[in-house]
Design an enzyme around this catalytic site. Structure first.
Site, PDB file in Angstrom:
ATOM      1  CG  HIS A  50      -1.910   1.037   1.223  1.00 36.74           C
ATOM      2  ND1 HIS A  50      -1.670   2.545   1.760  1.00 36.74           N
ATOM      3  CD2 HIS A  50      -3.213   1.176   1.148  1.00 36.74           C
ATOM      4  CE1 HIS A  50      -2.682   3.067   1.630  1.00 36.74           C
ATOM      5  NE2 HIS A  50      -3.708   2.383   1.166  1.00 36.74           N
TER       6      HIS A  50
ATOM      7  CB  CYS B 221      -4.381   3.574  -2.201  1.00 40.71           C
ATOM      8  SG  CYS B 221      -5.429   4.630  -1.386  1.00 40.71           S
TER       9      CYS B 221
ATOM     10  CG  HIS C 150      -7.245   0.662  -1.149  1.00 41.49           C
ATOM     11  ND1 HIS C 150      -6.451   1.056   0.083  1.00 41.49           N
ATOM     12  CD2 HIS C 150      -7.678  -0.641  -0.982  1.00 41.49           C
ATOM     13  CE1 HIS C 150      -6.156   0.037   0.971  1.00 41.49           C
ATOM     14  NE2 HIS C 150      -7.077  -1.033   0.614  1.00 41.49           N
TER      15      HIS C 150
ATOM     16  CG  ASP D  34      -9.422   3.286   0.826  1.00 40.37           C
ATOM     17  OD1 ASP D  34      -9.874   3.055   1.830  1.00 40.37           O
ATOM     18  OD2 ASP D  34      -8.573   3.798   0.791  1.00 40.37           O
ATOM     19  CG  HIS D  35     -11.007   6.159   3.447  1.00 35.87           C
ATOM     20  ND1 HIS D  35      -9.873   6.853   3.811  1.00 35.87           N
ATOM     21  CD2 HIS D  35     -10.460   4.873   3.833  1.00 35.87           C
ATOM     22  CE1 HIS D  35      -8.945   6.464   4.398  1.00 35.87           C
ATOM     23  NE2 HIS D  35      -9.206   4.949   4.370  1.00 35.87           N
TER      24      HIS D  35
ATOM     25  CE1 TYR E 221     -11.927   1.364   5.626  1.00 35.07           C
ATOM     26  CE2 TYR E 221     -11.135   2.540   7.122  1.00 35.07           C
ATOM     27  CZ  TYR E 221     -10.846   1.802   5.932  1.00 35.07           C
ATOM     28  OH  TYR E 221      -9.885   1.762   5.313  1.00 35.07           O
TER      29      TYR E 221
HETATM   30  C1  DNO Z   1      -6.763   3.324   5.422  1.00 33.60           C
HETATM   31  C2  DNO Z   1      -6.035   2.015   5.148  1.00 33.60           C
HETATM   32  C3  DNO Z   1      -4.822   1.892   5.716  1.00 33.60           C
HETATM   33  C4  DNO Z   1      -4.208   0.525   4.874  1.00 33.60           C
HETATM   34  C5  DNO Z   1      -2.703   0.203   5.437  1.00 33.60           C
HETATM   35  C6  DNO Z   1      -2.314  -0.997   4.475  1.00 33.60           C
HETATM   36  O1  DNO Z   1      -7.818   3.550   5.551  1.00 33.60           O
HETATM   37  O2  DNO Z   1      -6.006   2.136   3.573  1.00 33.60           O
HETATM   38  O3  DNO Z   1      -4.709   1.684   7.059  1.00 33.60           O
HETATM   39  O4  DNO Z   1      -4.854  -0.409   5.253  1.00 33.60           O
HETATM   40  O5  DNO Z   1      -1.992   1.214   5.480  1.00 33.60           O
HETATM   41  O6  DNO Z   1      -1.354  -1.551   5.117  1.00 33.60           O
END
Ligand code: DNO
Length: 392
Positions: free
Chosen positions: A233, A271, A298, A356-357, A373
């Site tokens: 990531h 991401c 992501h 993501d988020h 989340y």
């Molecule tokens: C946040 C996430 C991070 C991710 C880590 C991956 O929402 O994208 O916590 O899980 O950095 O190791």
């Protein structure tokens, strides 16, 4: 792409059975209770799998199998921690799980200064503000030499802001930064952060990257044999914090690390939200460049805000199709990559993605759920992303 959802385990306030109503196809999860450096065993992994099965899901992606600070800095415990990492990979492969996400950010995982900034539409979004971060660094953490890392104007603004802050606001800022956002590897106190900072003395970017490559040289060949795809990531945000090096912030960083251990098992988590904070980020180009090394996506968008330091911009988490990242182009590129994989006969052609988020919207508001989340905000994100996928 396989439409996945991050589920934090039995303590997650969102129930698995509800996810079917919003079209979730797969689950991203982790054994957050096992500290970095300790092995995951088959018993613990299959226990989580049974729980997921009861909710009607498989465990598609591990996020994250955390890397200990000792591994990042190559302290003596690293030897045992790498052995534990390998043991975890073997156990995961035994249980049929083959996508494993991790990150290599020193001390702090993803970082925001405001977890619920009001938005004009009535909802809230997460935000990073450099002056607030400087307040933490200069006046709460009181890091030696911290001033050198900020332009004069940021230092002055931080001084004035700190002078006006209530104790409660100081506490909130401290917790936002150190107490671990959902999924972060570790929860630290200010004292922990101070102690950990000393372990990074003398560790330059070059050294940290070498440490990551050493780690991958150990674990990626094993992952390859086990049929596991590791996916790093990016740094979030993609710039240095607390004067520490960050080495997975750009597409070039990925090339350096993926080329150094040139195995399919050594891959990337794309991401868009983390990488997209940098002005130079080009999502479609990232996909074309790293193509079959992207094992997980992501999808999230950020919008840069006027900032006092262009190297460390302020930003907030925008709705998934708004913000600075070309989401439509990125999804099209990912869908094209899937078609290439399929055409080449790969049976694992499908890329797992998750919205993501999400912003907190409507019924999310006031629930004090897990920052980043929420149910409705992520549901909006997934619905929008799914529309682009269907049209690509
Ligand atoms: C946040 C996430 C991070 C991710 C880590 C991956 O929402 O994208 O916590 O899980 O950095 O190791």
């Amino acid at each position: 792409m396989k439409q996945c959802w991050r589920w934090f385990g039995p303590d997650d306030p969102i129930s698995l059975s509800d996810l079917h109503q919003i079209g979730v196809q797969g689950i991203v999860s982790a054994l957050h209770h096992i500290p970095a450096g300790q092995p995951w065993d088959v018993t613990a992994i299959s226990k989580r799998q049974r729980l997921l099965k009861l909710g009607g899901y498989d465990w598609d992606v591990v996020e994250s199998l955390p890397i200990s600070e000792a591994i990042k800095t190559q302290r003596p415990e690293a030897f045992n921690h790498i052995a534990a990492y390998k043991e975890s990979l073997r156990a995961l492969a035994n249980c049929g799980i083959n996508v494993v996400c991790y990150n290599f950010m020193p001390i702090l995982d993803w970082t925001r200064t405001n977890l619920r900034a009001p938005q004009p539409h009535g909802g809230t979004a997460m935000l990073f503000d450099l002056v607030d971060f400087a307040v933490f660094d200069l006046y709460i953490l009181q890091r030696i030499g911290a001033n050198n890392g900020y332009p004069k104007l940021v230092q002055t603004k931080a001084k004035n802001r700190f002078a006006k802050m209530t104790d409660a606001a100081k506490m909130t800022l401290k917790n936002n930064i150190t107490a671990g956002l959902p999924g972060a590897n570790d929860v630290w106190s200010v004292q922990d952060v101070r102690a950990l900072l000393t372990t990074y003395q003398g560790i330059t970017s070059k050294q940290l990257r070498a440490n990551l490559i050493d780690f991958l040289s150990e674990v990626a060949p094993l992952a390859q044999n086990l049929g596991i795809r590791l996916c790093c990531h990016p740094d979030d945000p993609p710039f240095s914090l607390l004067g520490l090096p960050r080495v997975m912030s750009t597409s070039d960083d990925y090339s350096a690390v993926l080329d150094a251990v040139d195995l399919p098992a050594n891959g990337a988590t794309l991401c868009t939200g983390s990488l997209g904070v940098a002005q130079e980020f080009d999502g479609p180009r990232f996909v074309e460049r790293h193509a079959d090394r992207i094992h997980f996506a992501h999808l999230r968008n950020t919008k840069r805000l006027p900032s006092l330091d262009t190297n460390s911009p302020n930003f907030y988490e925008a709705p998934h199709l708004e913000g600075d990242t070309n989401m439509v182009g990125t999804i099209r590129a990912l869908m094209a990559e899937q078609r290439r994989r399929k055409a080449s006969g790969r049976d694992d052609w499908q890329i797992p993605m998750r919205p993501d988020h999400g912003q907190e919207l409507l019924g999310d508001l006031g629930r004090h759920g897990m920052p980043g989340y929420p149910l409705i905000g992520r549901m909006r994100g997934l619905a929008e992303l799914r529309g682009i996928m269907a049209a690509s």
